[in-house]
Write a protein that holds these residues in place. Structure first.
Motif, PDB file in Angstrom:
ATOM      1  N   LEU A 134       0.866  -1.177   0.000  1.00 30.65           N
ATOM      2  CA  LEU A 134       0.000   0.000   0.000  1.00 30.65           C
ATOM      3  C   LEU A 134       0.903   1.227   0.000  1.00 30.65           C
ATOM      4  N   ARG A 135       1.128   1.781  -1.182  1.00 26.70           N
ATOM      5  CA  ARG A 135       2.004   2.940  -1.309  1.00 26.70           C
ATOM      6  C   ARG A 135       1.217   4.218  -1.104  1.00 26.70           C
ATOM      7  N   ILE A 136       1.754   5.088  -0.284  1.00 27.51           N
ATOM      8  CA  ILE A 136       1.091   6.343   0.023  1.00 27.51           C
ATOM      9  C   ILE A 136       1.956   7.516  -0.427  1.00 27.51           C
ATOM     10  N   GLU A 137       1.437   8.713  -0.257  1.00 32.60           N
ATOM     11  CA  GLU A 137       1.970   9.880  -0.946  1.00 32.60           C
ATOM     12  C   GLU A 137       3.448  10.154  -0.682  1.00 32.60           C
ATOM     13  N   THR A 138       3.884  10.145   0.569  1.00 29.73           N
ATOM     14  CA  THR A 138       5.255  10.569   0.869  1.00 29.73           C
ATOM     15  C   THR A 138       6.078   9.535   1.621  1.00 29.73           C
ATOM     16  N   GLU A 139       5.495   8.445   2.056  1.00 31.45           N
ATOM     17  CA  GLU A 139       6.221   7.446   2.845  1.00 31.45           C
ATOM     18  C   GLU A 139       6.633   6.265   1.981  1.00 31.45           C
ATOM     19  N   GLY A 140       7.917   5.930   2.021  1.00 30.67           N
ATOM     20  CA  GLY A 140       8.412   4.831   1.218  1.00 30.67           C
ATOM     21  C   GLY A 140       7.917   3.485   1.700  1.00 30.67           C
ATOM     22  N   ARG A 141       7.427   2.658   0.772  1.00 26.71           N
ATOM     23  CA  ARG A 141       6.916   1.332   1.106  1.00 26.71           C
ATOM     24  C   ARG A 141       7.172   0.370  -0.057  1.00 26.71           C
ATOM     25  N   GLY A 142       6.975  -0.919   0.214  1.00 29.63           N
ATOM     26  CA  GLY A 142       7.075  -1.938  -0.813  1.00 29.63           C
ATOM     27  C   GLY A 142       8.508  -2.338  -1.088  1.00 29.63           C
ATOM     28  N   PHE A 143       8.693  -3.207  -2.089  1.00 30.75           N
ATOM     29  CA  PHE A 143      10.031  -3.696  -2.423  1.00 30.75           C
ATOM     30  C   PHE A 143      10.961  -2.550  -2.798  1.00 30.75           C
ATOM     31  N   CYS A 144      10.462  -1.597  -3.578  1.00 32.23           N
ATOM     32  CA  CYS A 144      11.303  -0.473  -3.997  1.00 32.23           C
ATOM     33  C   CYS A 144      11.499   0.542  -2.883  1.00 32.23           C
ATOM     34  N   GLY A 145      10.644   0.495  -1.858  1.00 29.33           N
ATOM     35  CA  GLY A 145      10.770   1.410  -0.733  1.00 29.33           C
ATOM     36  C   GLY A 145      10.417   2.844  -1.053  1.00 29.33           C
ATOM     37  N   MET A 146       9.583   3.061  -2.057  1.00 30.42           N
ATOM     38  CA  MET A 146       9.284   4.408  -2.520  1.00 30.42           C
ATOM     39  C   MET A 146       7.841   4.805  -2.230  1.00 30.42           C
ATOM     40  N   PRO A 147       7.597   6.117  -2.103  1.00 33.38           N
ATOM     41  CA  PRO A 147       6.220   6.605  -1.954  1.00 33.38           C
ATOM     42  C   PRO A 147       5.477   6.545  -3.269  1.00 33.38           C
ATOM     43  N   SER A 148       4.197   6.902  -3.233  1.00 34.04           N
ATOM     44  CA  SER A 148       3.427   6.887  -4.471  1.00 34.04           C
ATOM     45  C   SER A 148       3.746   8.086  -5.359  1.00 34.04           C
ATOM     46  N   GLN A 149       4.136   9.206  -4.757  1.00 39.05           N
ATOM     47  CA  GLN A 149       4.551  10.370  -5.532  1.00 39.05           C
ATOM     48  C   GLN A 149       5.993  10.196  -5.976  1.00 39.05           C
ATOM     49  N   PRO A 150       6.387  10.799  -7.094  1.00 41.02           N
ATOM     50  CA  PRO A 150       7.747  10.609  -7.601  1.00 41.02           C
ATOM     51  C   PRO A 150       8.809  11.215  -6.687  1.00 41.02           C
ATOM     52  N   ARG A 151       9.867  10.460  -6.474  1.00 43.26           N
ATOM     53  CA  ARG A 151      11.031  10.938  -5.730  1.00 43.26           C
ATOM     54  C   ARG A 151      12.205  11.017  -6.704  1.00 43.26           C
ATOM     55  N   LEU A 152      12.826  12.189  -6.786  1.00 43.94           N
ATOM     56  CA  LEU A 152      13.881  12.449  -7.760  1.00 43.94           C
ATOM     57  C   LEU A 152      15.196  12.772  -7.059  1.00 43.94           C
ATOM     58  N   ALA A 153      16.306  12.441  -7.713  1.00 46.87           N
ATOM     59  CA  ALA A 153      17.626  12.738  -7.176  1.00 46.87           C
ATOM     60  C   ALA A 153      18.393  13.752  -8.025  1.00 46.87           C
ATOM     61  N   ARG A 154      17.975  13.907  -9.283  1.00 40.59           N
ATOM     62  CA  ARG A 154      18.686  14.833 -10.171  1.00 40.59           C
ATOM     63  C   ARG A 154      17.861  15.014 -11.436  1.00 40.59           C
ATOM     64  N   ALA A 155      17.892  16.238 -11.985  1.00 44.12           N
ATOM     65  CA  ALA A 155      17.261  16.518 -13.279  1.00 44.12           C
ATOM     66  C   ALA A 155      18.141  17.538 -13.989  1.00 44.12           C
ATOM     67  N   ALA A 156      18.869  17.093 -15.012  1.00 44.79           N
ATOM     68  CA  ALA A 156      19.851  17.959 -15.659  1.00 44.79           C
ATOM     69  C   ALA A 156      20.189  17.433 -17.043  1.00 44.79           C
ATOM     70  N   LEU A 157      20.813  18.269 -17.836  1.00 47.18           N
ATOM     71  CA  LEU A 157      21.308  17.837 -19.137  1.00 47.18           C
ATOM     72  C   LEU A 157      22.414  16.804 -18.920  1.00 47.18           C
ATOM     73  N   HIS A 158      22.362  15.732 -19.705  1.00 48.40           N
ATOM     74  CA  HIS A 158      23.250  14.586 -19.494  1.00 48.40           C
ATOM     75  C   HIS A 158      23.906  14.237 -20.827  1.00 48.40           C
ATOM     76  N   GLN A 159      25.238  14.185 -20.837  1.00 48.22           N
ATOM     77  CA  GLN A 159      25.981  13.988 -22.082  1.00 48.22           C
ATOM     78  C   GLN A 159      26.457  12.554 -22.284  1.00 48.22           C
ATOM     79  N   TRP A 160      26.178  11.651 -21.350  1.00 47.05           N
ATOM     80  CA  TRP A 160      26.852  10.354 -21.361  1.00 47.05           C
ATOM     81  C   TRP A 160      25.948   9.204 -21.773  1.00 47.05           C
ATOM     82  N   GLU A 161      24.937   9.500 -22.574  1.00 44.03           N
ATOM     83  CA  GLU A 161      24.121   8.443 -23.153  1.00 44.03           C
ATOM     84  C   GLU A 161      24.660   8.122 -24.557  1.00 44.03           C
TER      85      GLU A 161
END
Length: 301
Positions: A23-50
């Motif tokens: 049962l994933r909820i808005e801000t609390e991490g749960r489940g196998f991935c340990g994530m909330p239902s809303q997106p959690r991000l670590a970085r958003a930037a231009l990336h040259q290494w693809e």
């Protein structure tokens, strides 16, 4: 379950092959991935290494999501994949981030490890963003979840890590990975079809399949390439053979892969790819460096 049946704030999760039903909820991490239902991000930037058709000249608009459905012992993104580093944002903020990256000149919006948030991303992409959307994934996907994204994702960029269930279990904690990943890749191709590049060589639509060569696992790399060659018409997909392996994560507990890739291993795999006639990319050996690991400092979030 269809996209409209997922609630953004709370739902029983069956998005990935784990189908943990947390049962994933808005801000609390749960489940196998340990994530909330809303997106959690670590970085958003231009990336040259693809790959070149993804990065182009200005960079790919990479959005790094926290959480992962796999447990790869060699993960180079350990802080965000398995330790929960990141900031939870709203759906509207996620859409704003896409726009900010495009304004910076991004050739595409590149969603990195997005699977735990497929329900949110499907909503966010109801209206086109104006550039290709790339689904950049470890390959461990449910076909049913991918179908939520049909018509919203233009480019699929999956790994195909293993075809051997024992290796998949040992190194990624998912014995069913080969079955799930191959099913997913065939579904991705059904959705987007043969690769389409624009006049500048940038990808507009299609499938790029990645494989990271592991130490001592050239035979597995060759098996993966055989599968790709057998499944797809020549030139219809791109294949990316990656030699950037760095012994990070928990590989100290797995001595057989606790070393850099040897030049002979990378060359053997690259020669095999050339002999098969697979269209795509190989990496130089100097790509195997921790300096290419992004700085997960919440840039752009």
């Amino acid at each position: 379950m269809s996209a409209v049946e997922y609630e953004t704030n709370v739902f029983r999760c069956d998005l990935c092959p784990r189908r943990c039903n947390a049962l994933r909820i808005e801000t609390e991490g749960r489940g196998f991935c340990g994530m909330p239902s809303q997106p959690r991000l670590a970085r958003a930037a231009l990336h040259q290494w693809e790959e070149p058709p993804v990065s182009g000249t200005r960079g790919s608009g990479a959005v790094f999501f926290s959480g992962c459905t796999l447990r790869c012992v060699f993960c180079q993104n350990e802080p965000i994949s398995h330790q929960g580093l990141g900031k939870t944002v709203t759906v509207s903020r996620l859409r704003e981030i896409f726009g900010e990256l495009i304004a910076q000149g991004a050739h595409n919006v590149n969603l990195v490890s997005p699977t735990p948030y497929a329900h949110v991303i499907a909503q966010t992409l109801e209206q086109p963003v104006g550039v290709p959307v790339v689904w950049n994934t470890g390959g461990y996907e449910r076909v049913e979840t991918l179908r939520m994204l049909e018509g919203k994702v233009d480019v699929y960029l999956p790994d195909l890590k293993y075809l051997d269930p024992e290796k998949a279990a040992r190194y990624s904690g998912a014995a069913d990975y080969p079955q799930r990943a191959t099913e997913a890749i065939l579904e991705m191709y059904r959705q987007v079809g043969p690769v389409e590049l624009d006049e500048n060589g940038l990808i507009r639509r299609g499938l790029i399949i990645r494989h990271l060569i592991l130490p001592g696992q050239v035979r597995e790399a060759k098996a993966v390439m055989d599968w790709v060659s057998e499944q797809f018409p020549p030139g219809s997909v791109l294949f990316s053979l990656m030699s950037q392996y760095v012994p990070l994560g928990r590989v100290a507990d797995f001595p057989e892969i606790n070393r850099p890739l040897r030049k002979g291993e990378a060359k053997s795999a690259a020669d095999y790819m050339a002999n098969l006639g697979l269209n795509g990319f190989t990496q130089e050996q100097d790509a195997a460096s921790a300096r290419y690991v992004p700085n997960f400092d919440l840039t752009g979030v």
